[in-house]
Design a protein around this motif. Structure first.
Motif, short mmCIF file in Angstrom:
data_model
loop_
_atom_site.label_atom_id
_atom_site.label_comp_id
_atom_site.label_asym_id
_atom_site.label_seq_id
_atom_site.Cartn_x
_atom_site.Cartn_y
_atom_site.Cartn_z
N ALA A 105 0.83 -1.21 0.00
CA ALA A 105 0.00 0.00 0.00
C ALA A 105 0.86 1.25 0.00
O ALA A 105 0.58 2.23 -0.72
CB ALA A 105 -0.93 -0.01 1.21
N LEU A 106 1.93 1.26 0.78
CA LEU A 106 2.83 2.42 0.81
C LEU A 106 3.59 2.56 -0.50
O LEU A 106 3.84 3.69 -0.96
CB LEU A 106 3.81 2.28 1.98
CG LEU A 106 3.22 2.39 3.39
CD1 LEU A 106 4.32 2.25 4.43
CD2 LEU A 106 2.47 3.70 3.59
N GLU A 107 3.96 1.44 -1.11
CA GLU A 107 4.67 1.49 -2.39
C GLU A 107 3.78 2.03 -3.50
O GLU A 107 4.28 2.61 -4.48
CB GLU A 107 5.18 0.10 -2.77
CG GLU A 107 6.28 -0.44 -1.88
CD GLU A 107 6.63 -1.88 -2.21
OE1 GLU A 107 6.08 -2.40 -3.21
OE2 GLU A 107 7.45 -2.47 -1.48
N ALA A 108 2.47 1.84 -3.38
CA ALA A 108 1.54 2.25 -4.43
C ALA A 108 1.34 3.76 -4.49
O ALA A 108 0.83 4.27 -5.50
CB ALA A 108 0.19 1.56 -4.23
N VAL A 109 1.74 4.47 -3.44
CA VAL A 109 1.49 5.92 -3.37
C VAL A 109 2.78 6.63 -2.98
O VAL A 109 3.43 6.25 -2.00
CB VAL A 109 0.38 6.24 -2.34
CG1 VAL A 109 0.15 7.74 -2.26
CG2 VAL A 109 -0.91 5.51 -2.68
N ALA A 110 3.13 7.66 -3.74
CA ALA A 110 4.32 8.43 -3.41
C ALA A 110 4.09 9.28 -2.17
O ALA A 110 2.94 9.60 -1.81
CB ALA A 110 4.70 9.34 -4.58
N LEU A 201 -2.91 6.09 0.36
CA LEU A 201 -3.22 7.52 0.37
C LEU A 201 -3.49 8.01 1.79
O LEU A 201 -3.00 9.07 2.20
CB LEU A 201 -4.42 7.81 -0.52
CG LEU A 201 -4.19 7.71 -2.03
CD1 LEU A 201 -5.51 7.69 -2.79
CD2 LEU A 201 -3.31 8.85 -2.53
N LEU A 202 -4.29 7.24 2.54
CA LEU A 202 -4.61 7.63 3.91
C LEU A 202 -3.35 7.67 4.77
O LEU A 202 -3.16 8.60 5.57
CB LEU A 202 -5.63 6.66 4.50
CG LEU A 202 -6.21 7.02 5.86
CD1 LEU A 202 -6.96 8.34 5.81
CD2 LEU A 202 -7.14 5.90 6.35
N ALA A 203 -2.48 6.68 4.60
CA ALA A 203 -1.23 6.65 5.37
C ALA A 203 -0.31 7.81 4.99
O ALA A 203 0.49 8.26 5.83
CB ALA A 203 -0.51 5.32 5.13
N ARG A 204 -0.43 8.32 3.77
CA ARG A 204 0.39 9.46 3.32
C ARG A 204 -0.25 10.80 3.68
O ARG A 204 0.25 11.85 3.30
CB ARG A 204 0.59 9.40 1.80
CG ARG A 204 1.30 8.16 1.28
CD ARG A 204 2.72 8.07 1.76
NE ARG A 204 3.47 7.05 1.02
CZ ARG A 204 4.66 6.58 1.38
NH1 ARG A 204 5.23 7.03 2.48
NH2 ARG A 204 5.28 5.66 0.66
N GLY A 205 -1.38 10.77 4.37
CA GLY A 205 -2.00 12.02 4.82
C GLY A 205 -3.12 12.55 3.95
O GLY A 205 -3.61 13.66 4.20
#
Length: 290
Positions: A105-110, A201-205
């Motif tokens: 999930a983190l890899e999918a979103v910059a 996305l949620l983890a990235r804010g």
């Protein structure tokens, strides 16, 4: 090793322990799982009832959304459905899968994605590049095609045969869950497709993201059979933000895996009799009553 996260208290502790026993690399104690599941359920009750919201997409999205709607893939997926394109509050969406590959999930979103990057991630206006490797091999005249990808959503989406001027068969590879899809049922918003993108996305804010909002009459195509209905439709269901709350999930090592698609041509000879042969043209016409 990657990190998987499994939501606690969503389904019976025995099923949670069974999944972790197959997937995790550490011993699983059923009694400790029961205790943690009960604590997770109590935490969900303590935080109060679920409140969800959607908002219209801003006017600046108009051109992009027009391109999305014009995509043949989009039209084929959502033809006949009642839907809107809108912004959804990610944290409050109810996930229909209790497990997530958090590392993926983190890899999918910059990190710190810009507005256009979020839009492209959730509602792509054009075909996406497939991250694949492999190729064609030829073993004693029998060719094969093998393709590998870390994206487990890769599928053979179409097979087409053309007989003019020569017989040719074409296999088209594409991805499932191309768009972020939220399903509205019985007044509740469920995250149908794009769980890992939404979680990333949620983890990235990112608090709100554009999505396809389906207005569903029935929950059968959306909710897996193994998830208890009372857990998802009750006053204290799981939410996407639960994957970020240590009280509500169990983290465990997750082995990296990949999708492999192999298409191979074989030719061989079989004994036949007249009943195995294709009908003649006259026979075919007769069978149709011509």
């Amino acid at each position: 090793m990657l990190e998987g996260r499994y939501l606690l208290g969503v389904e019976p502790a025995e099923r949670t322990a069974s999944f972790l026993g197959r997937s995790a690399t550490f011993p699983v104690d059923l009694e400790s799982i029961r205790v943690r599941c009960a604590a997770a359920q109590a935490a969900r009750v303590a935080r109060g009832k679920l409140a969800q919201a959607t908002l219209p997409c801003p006017e600046s999205y108009a051109d992009h959304l027009s391109q999305v709607r014009s995509r043949p893939l989009f039209q084929s997926l959502f033809q006949g459905y009642a839907f809107d394109l809108c912004l959804a509050d990610l944290a409050s969406l109810v996930p229909v899968q209790p497990h997530a590959d958090y590392s993926f999930a983190l890899e999918a979103v910059a990190e710190a994605p810009r507005e256009q990057a979020v839009l492209d991630c959730c509602l792509p206006a054009g075909s996406q590049t497939l991250d694949v490797w492999g190729g064609v091999t030829d073993a004693q005249g029998s060719g094969s095609f093998t393709v590998c990808s870390r994206d487990l959503n890769l599928i053979v989406s179409e097979v087409h045969m053309d007989a003019d001027p020569v017989l040719k068969v074409t296999f088209t590879l594409s991805k499932t869950a191309v768009f972020l899809v939220v399903a509205e049922m019985q007044g509740r918003l469920f995250l149908k497709d794009g769980t890992h993108r939404a979680l990333g996305l949620l983890a990235r804010g990112v608090e709100a993201a554009p999505c396809v909002l389906l207005h569903q009459r029935s929950c059968e195509p959306i909710i897996p059979e193994f998830l208890p209905r009372e857990s998802l439709f009750g006053p204290h269901p799981p939410r996407l933000q639960d994957f970020l709350d240590e009280r509500l999930y169990l983290a465990h090592p997750w082995r990296r895996s990949m999708k492999v698609i192999r298409i191979r041509s074989d030719d061989f000879v079989l004994p036949t009799d007249d009943t195995d042969m294709p009908p003649s043209e006259d026979q075919a016409l007769a069978s149709r009553g011509c």
